[in-house]
Write a protein that holds these residues in place. Structure first.
Motif, mmCIF file in Angstrom:
data_model
loop_
_atom_site.group_PDB
_atom_site.id
_atom_site.type_symbol
_atom_site.label_atom_id
_atom_site.label_comp_id
_atom_site.label_asym_id
_atom_site.label_seq_id
_atom_site.Cartn_x
_atom_site.Cartn_y
_atom_site.Cartn_z
ATOM 1 N N TYR A 241 0.853 -1.201 0.000
ATOM 2 C CA TYR A 241 0.000 0.000 0.000
ATOM 3 C C TYR A 241 0.884 1.244 0.000
ATOM 4 N N HIS A 242 1.882 1.193 0.883
ATOM 5 C CA HIS A 242 2.789 2.339 0.992
ATOM 6 C C HIS A 242 3.499 2.589 -0.340
ATOM 7 N N PHE A 243 3.976 1.507 -0.935
ATOM 8 C CA PHE A 243 4.679 1.651 -2.211
ATOM 9 C C PHE A 243 3.778 2.304 -3.260
ATOM 10 N N VAL A 244 2.551 1.800 -3.377
ATOM 11 C CA VAL A 244 1.641 2.320 -4.412
ATOM 12 C C VAL A 244 1.329 3.798 -4.149
ATOM 13 N N LYS A 245 1.145 4.120 -2.890
ATOM 14 C CA LYS A 245 0.834 5.515 -2.550
ATOM 15 C C LYS A 245 1.992 6.440 -2.937
ATOM 16 N N GLU A 246 3.218 5.980 -2.714
ATOM 17 C CA GLU A 246 4.380 6.808 -3.028
ATOM 18 C C GLU A 246 4.640 6.883 -4.530
ATOM 19 N N MET A 247 4.367 5.777 -5.208
ATOM 20 C CA MET A 247 4.790 5.661 -6.610
ATOM 21 C C MET A 247 3.792 6.293 -7.575
ATOM 22 N N PHE A 248 2.511 6.143 -7.291
ATOM 23 C CA PHE A 248 1.515 6.506 -8.304
ATOM 24 C C PHE A 248 0.714 7.746 -7.906
ATOM 25 N N GLU A 249 -0.163 8.138 -8.827
ATOM 26 C CA GLU A 249 -0.991 9.327 -8.655
ATOM 27 C C GLU A 249 -1.788 9.240 -7.341
ATOM 28 N N PRO A 250 -2.024 10.405 -6.703
ATOM 29 C CA PRO A 250 -2.887 10.384 -5.522
ATOM 30 C C PRO A 250 -4.255 9.804 -5.903
ATOM 31 N N GLY A 251 -4.830 9.069 -5.011
ATOM 32 C CA GLY A 251 -6.158 8.515 -5.294
ATOM 33 C C GLY A 251 -6.128 7.172 -5.992
ATOM 34 N N THR A 252 -4.912 6.676 -6.299
ATOM 35 C CA THR A 252 -4.815 5.361 -6.936
ATOM 36 C C THR A 252 -5.313 4.291 -5.963
ATOM 37 N N ARG A 253 -6.183 3.411 -6.447
ATOM 38 C CA ARG A 253 -6.696 2.336 -5.594
ATOM 39 C C ARG A 253 -5.874 1.074 -5.822
ATOM 40 N N ILE A 254 -5.887 0.191 -4.849
ATOM 41 C CA ILE A 254 -5.093 -1.035 -4.920
ATOM 42 C C ILE A 254 -5.969 -2.201 -4.496
ATOM 43 N N ARG A 255 -5.771 -3.354 -5.120
ATOM 44 C CA ARG A 255 -6.504 -4.537 -4.655
ATOM 45 C C ARG A 255 -5.607 -5.773 -4.742
ATOM 46 N N PHE A 256 -5.849 -6.698 -3.844
ATOM 47 C CA PHE A 256 -5.133 -7.967 -3.828
ATOM 48 C C PHE A 256 -6.049 -9.039 -4.388
ATOM 49 N N ARG A 257 -5.544 -9.796 -5.323
ATOM 50 C CA ARG A 257 -6.341 -10.819 -5.968
ATOM 51 C C ARG A 257 -5.660 -12.172 -5.727
ATOM 52 N N PRO A 258 -6.392 -13.172 -5.207
ATOM 53 C CA PRO A 258 -5.757 -14.473 -4.935
ATOM 54 C C PRO A 258 -5.093 -15.030 -6.188
ATOM 55 N N SER A 259 -3.927 -15.641 -5.992
ATOM 56 C CA SER A 259 -3.197 -16.147 -7.142
ATOM 57 C C SER A 259 -2.384 -17.366 -6.715
ATOM 58 N N TYR A 260 -1.532 -17.816 -7.591
ATOM 59 C CA TYR A 260 -0.689 -18.962 -7.245
ATOM 60 C C TYR A 260 0.751 -18.737 -7.691
ATOM 61 N N PHE A 261 1.677 -18.955 -6.788
ATOM 62 C CA PHE A 261 3.099 -19.089 -7.115
ATOM 63 C C PHE A 261 3.628 -20.277 -6.320
ATOM 64 N N PRO A 262 4.535 -21.028 -6.877
ATOM 65 C CA PRO A 262 5.024 -22.213 -6.154
ATOM 66 C C PRO A 262 5.730 -21.852 -4.847
ATOM 67 N N PHE A 263 6.268 -20.645 -4.776
ATOM 68 C CA PHE A 263 7.130 -20.288 -3.639
ATOM 69 C C PHE A 263 6.424 -19.447 -2.585
ATOM 70 N N THR A 264 5.135 -19.132 -2.781
ATOM 71 C CA THR A 264 4.407 -18.373 -1.760
ATOM 72 C C THR A 264 3.068 -19.047 -1.479
ATOM 73 N N GLU A 265 2.630 -18.912 -0.231
ATOM 74 C CA GLU A 265 1.333 -19.458 0.156
ATOM 75 C C GLU A 265 0.843 -18.733 1.407
ATOM 76 N N PRO A 266 -0.248 -18.005 1.394
ATOM 77 C CA PRO A 266 -1.041 -17.718 0.207
ATOM 78 C C PRO A 266 -0.322 -16.757 -0.736
ATOM 79 N N SER A 267 -0.834 -16.667 -1.960
ATOM 80 C CA SER A 267 -0.251 -15.769 -2.958
ATOM 81 C C SER A 267 -1.308 -14.772 -3.420
ATOM 82 N N ALA A 268 -0.847 -13.623 -3.829
ATOM 83 C CA ALA A 268 -1.797 -12.623 -4.328
ATOM 84 C C ALA A 268 -1.154 -11.831 -5.452
ATOM 85 N N GLU A 269 -1.958 -11.494 -6.426
ATOM 86 C CA GLU A 269 -1.499 -10.533 -7.419
ATOM 87 C C GLU A 269 -2.047 -9.167 -7.034
ATOM 88 N N ILE A 270 -1.267 -8.148 -7.342
ATOM 89 C CA ILE A 270 -1.649 -6.808 -6.909
ATOM 90 C C ILE A 270 -2.029 -5.980 -8.127
#
Ligand code: PHE
Length: 350
Positions: A241-270
């Motif tokens: 959240y902090h990264f997105v707030k610093e990097m992108f335009e003010p008011g940018t929304r962020i969401r986590f979407r369940p995903s799969y990677f072999p090396f993480t559990e649980p995994s999420a795409e952002i």
């Protein structure tokens, strides 16, 4: 021999020995021998002092001298005309100089530096590792089983392949910078006490893709990892959240979407709300209003075990993003190939 005779001979000699190398010297010659106040004119004036019976002969000598002086002048003039002008061109030191063309930073460099800055400010260090690495560091330790279809998620360039079956010793061009995460965690093996790992790893990665506006066989990632006691999914969300707030335009929304990677559990795409249309829907976000910027998740216990870290005691999160993607969203670069074509019309805009 009369004094007059001596003078005439002397001037003859001077004329023959004379040399000029510039227009200025030619003018000096002219004044001295041909001009109205020159030595030859002077001699003509003193003709009246010559005895009348000699006057005719002396007059002839003087005429000869005069002719010769003029001939030499003509020779010199011709010589100078043939020579290229060696005197430097006049310079106007007050003229403004031509502006020097300074380069600009590559957009990927600008964005990489900005990402590093954001994470450094919240305590992440920057780590580096090899671009050519073994199958173990790129896949095996990250819980990609040998011959598991998950490896096909990333089309790999092999540098050295030991047989048809996958082997931990195969050498690959790394497909992500996760190999650096493994190397960092492994370093804990020989340490007396566990020191928390909190690092990002920017770098080049390679995948066997056909080059097009949307894909390239070489691109850049920044991955990150945080391993310590009690690191939870909340920490992952807060950090990104902090990264997105610093990097992108003010008011940018962020969401986590369940995903799969072999090396993480649980995994999420952002995903973040599309920077181009503000979330209303356009062809960049395929009319969904959202664009994916990173993969993330809690480091799989098996990965910690592979690196000699006790998953009962330590947990952590990891994430990874493509710098080209972030740059595309920030600067609206619509063709990936522009990054590597070195076209100054593109590069000058940054
Ligand atoms: N390594 C993943 C990739 O390159 C990104 C990722 C990193 C995903 C860390 C989750 C956690 O696609």
């Amino acid at each position: 021999m009369t004094q007059m005779q001596t003078n005439v001979d002397d001037i003859h000699r001077q004329i023959e020995q004379y040399a000029v190398t510039s227009k200025e010297e030619l003018e000096q010659y002219r004044q001295r021998f041909i001009g109205r106040k020159g030595v030859v004119t002077e001699l003509f004036e003193s003709l009246k002092t010559v005895a009348p019976e000699d006057r005719r002969a002396v007059g002839q000598q003087l005429n000869g001298l005069k002719t010769r002086a003029q001939e030499r002048f003509d020779e010199f003039t011709q010589l100078l005309d043939e020579q290229p002008d060696s005197s430097p061109a006049p310079v106007d030191l007050t003229l403004p100089t031509a502006p020097s063309l300074t380069g600009t930073q590559h957009p990927l460099t600008i964005v990489r530096q900005r990402i590093i800055q954001i994470f450094e400010r919240i305590g992440f260090t920057v780590a580096d590792g090899p671009e050519i690495d073994s199958d173990w560091y790129n896949f095996g330790a990250l819980n990609f089983p040998l011959n598991h279809p998950a490896r096909d998620m990333q089309d790999t360039f092999f540098v050295q392949k030991n047989g048809n079956e996958a082997s931990p010793d195969d050498m690959v061009l790394r497909t992500h910078t996760s190999n650096v995460q493994i190397r960092l965690m492994e370093q804990q093996r020989n340490a007396d006490t566990f020191r928390p790992i909190r690092a990002i790893m920017p770098g080049r990665v390679y995948r066997n893709e056909t080059i097009s506006a949307r894909a390239h066989c070489m691109f850049h990632q920044v991955e990150g990892i945080y391993i310590d006691r009690n690191v939870g999914f909340k920490d992952l969300k807060d950090t990104l959240y902090h990264f997105v707030k610093e990097m992108f335009e003010p008011g940018t929304r962020i969401r986590f979407r369940p995903s799969y990677f072999p090396f993480t559990e649980p995994s999420a795409e952002i995903d973040i709300s599309c920077q181009i249309c503000g979330g209303k829907g356009c062809n960049i976000c395929k009319h969904s209003g959202w664009v994916e910027i990173a993969g993330s998740g809690m480091v799989d216990p098996q990965v910690l075990l592979n690196c000699g870290i006790d998953p009962e005691e330590f947990t952590g999160f990891a994430f990874g993003m493509g710098i080209e993607r972030i740059t595309q969203l920030k600067y609206r670069v619509n063709d990936l190939r522009l990054y590597t074509e070195n076209d100054v019309r593109f590069l000058n805009q940054f």
